[in-house]
Design a protein around this motif. Structure first.
Motif, mmCIF file in Angstrom:
data_model
loop_
_atom_site.group_PDB
_atom_site.id
_atom_site.type_symbol
_atom_site.label_atom_id
_atom_site.label_comp_id
_atom_site.label_asym_id
_atom_site.label_seq_id
_atom_site.Cartn_x
_atom_site.Cartn_y
_atom_site.Cartn_z
ATOM 1 N N PRO A 17 5.769 -14.098 -0.804
ATOM 2 C CA PRO A 17 5.203 -13.058 -1.672
ATOM 3 C C PRO A 17 5.143 -13.520 -3.127
ATOM 4 N N ALA A 18 4.046 -13.185 -3.800
ATOM 5 C CA ALA A 18 3.929 -13.436 -5.242
ATOM 6 C C ALA A 18 4.587 -12.252 -5.945
ATOM 7 N N ALA A 67 -0.299 0.269 -2.694
ATOM 8 C CA ALA A 67 -0.684 0.974 -1.469
ATOM 9 C C ALA A 67 -2.196 1.068 -1.328
ATOM 10 N N ASN A 68 -2.932 0.555 -2.310
ATOM 11 C CA ASN A 68 -4.386 0.703 -2.297
ATOM 12 C C ASN A 68 -5.069 -0.155 -1.238
ATOM 13 N N LEU A 69 -4.423 -1.261 -0.842
ATOM 14 C CA LEU A 69 -5.041 -2.134 0.154
ATOM 15 C C LEU A 69 -5.078 -1.482 1.530
ATOM 16 N N LEU A 70 -4.104 -0.629 1.805
ATOM 17 C CA LEU A 70 -4.027 0.091 3.079
ATOM 18 C C LEU A 70 -3.384 1.447 2.796
ATOM 19 N N VAL A 123 5.540 1.331 2.768
ATOM 20 C CA VAL A 123 4.378 2.200 2.578
ATOM 21 C C VAL A 123 3.335 1.517 1.691
ATOM 22 N N ASP A 124 3.594 0.258 1.310
ATOM 23 C CA ASP A 124 2.643 -0.502 0.515
ATOM 24 C C ASP A 124 2.776 -1.982 0.876
ATOM 25 N N ASP A 125 1.986 -2.828 0.204
ATOM 26 C CA ASP A 125 1.955 -4.255 0.526
ATOM 27 C C ASP A 125 2.098 -5.083 -0.746
ATOM 28 N N TRP A 126 2.601 -6.310 -0.584
ATOM 29 C CA TRP A 126 2.528 -7.266 -1.679
ATOM 30 C C TRP A 126 1.056 -7.566 -1.951
ATOM 31 N N LEU A 127 0.698 -7.624 -3.223
ATOM 32 C CA LEU A 127 -0.699 -7.871 -3.573
ATOM 33 C C LEU A 127 -1.131 -9.290 -3.231
ATOM 34 N N ASN A 128 -0.223 -10.251 -3.382
ATOM 35 C CA ASN A 128 -0.580 -11.647 -3.137
ATOM 36 C C ASN A 128 0.557 -12.395 -2.457
#
Length: 204
Positions: free
Chosen positions: A168-169, A176-179, A194-199
């Motif tokens: 993870p970066a 949470a915007n990606l999913l 409930v969210d994801d690492w951006l990069n």
């Protein structure tokens, strides 16, 4: 759209097409409905073994598990100059089905056969980011937004080169915007998230 995407994927393979991300826009509903699942069943399994040859010509195996080691790399079908040589994805399901096809374009279509396939969530390249040994920078990727038509699709295990290790970066943070679905099967690696690492950086 799980079933239509799966039918597109299986049709492409049965017709002997090179993998291109399953952009089979010309398939009709009749084409898709020509795929017959024996017993109306799709089977889910926990793991998939990927065998590969190491740089010193040894045979090795990666066990892909959506709950433990889900990330894979494939050879990119994009051949334009400057394109990244590999695609990356996170496996969220390992499946197989026994099928036959009522389609004249498929040789031996009426013969039943087992087909294995992986349901994946795709990563995309980070726009404007350059990597490589000359720049001393690892490849940088991030999940494709779920609103993209090709954010999720299927992969033939035979096209997988091997598993990969993603870092993870941490400085990029999470979103949470990606999913935008708090409890999704796509996060089965960490179901409480409930969210994801951006990069992510691709470890080499």
């Amino acid at each position: 759209n799980f079933i239509p995407k799966l039918q597109n994927h299986l049709l492409g393979r049965l017709m002997g097409r090179e993998f291109d991300g399953d952009t089979h826009e010309e398939f009709t509903d009749d084409d898709r409905n020509s795929i017959r699942f024996i017993g109306g069943r799709i089977y889910s399994t926990q793991t998939c073994k990927i065998y590969y040859t190491t740089y010193d010509l040894q045979r090795q195996c990666d066990t892909i598990n959506p709950l433990a080691h889900p990330d894979i790399m494939l050879r990119s079908p994009v051949v334009e100059e400057g394109a990244e040589p590999y695609w990356y994805a996170r496996v969220i399901g390992v499946y197989h089905a026994n099928i036959w096809a009522e389609n004249a374009a498929i040789p031996g279509g009426r013969n039943s056969r087992r087909m294995d396939f992986l349901l994946v969530r795709w990563f995309g390249d980070e726009p404007g980011y350059c990597s490589g040994f000359r720049r001393a920078r690892l490849p940088k990727i991030g999940f494709v937004e779920s609103t993209d038509e090709f954010a999720f699709s299927f992969v033939d295990p035979a096209n997988v080169i091997r598993g990969c290790h993603l870092i993870p970066a941490f400085n990029a943070g999470r979103s949470a915007n990606l999913l935008p679905h708090p409890h999704s099967i796509a996060r089965c690696l960490n179901p409480e998230d409930v969210d994801d690492w951006l990069n992510f950086y691709v470890n080499m």
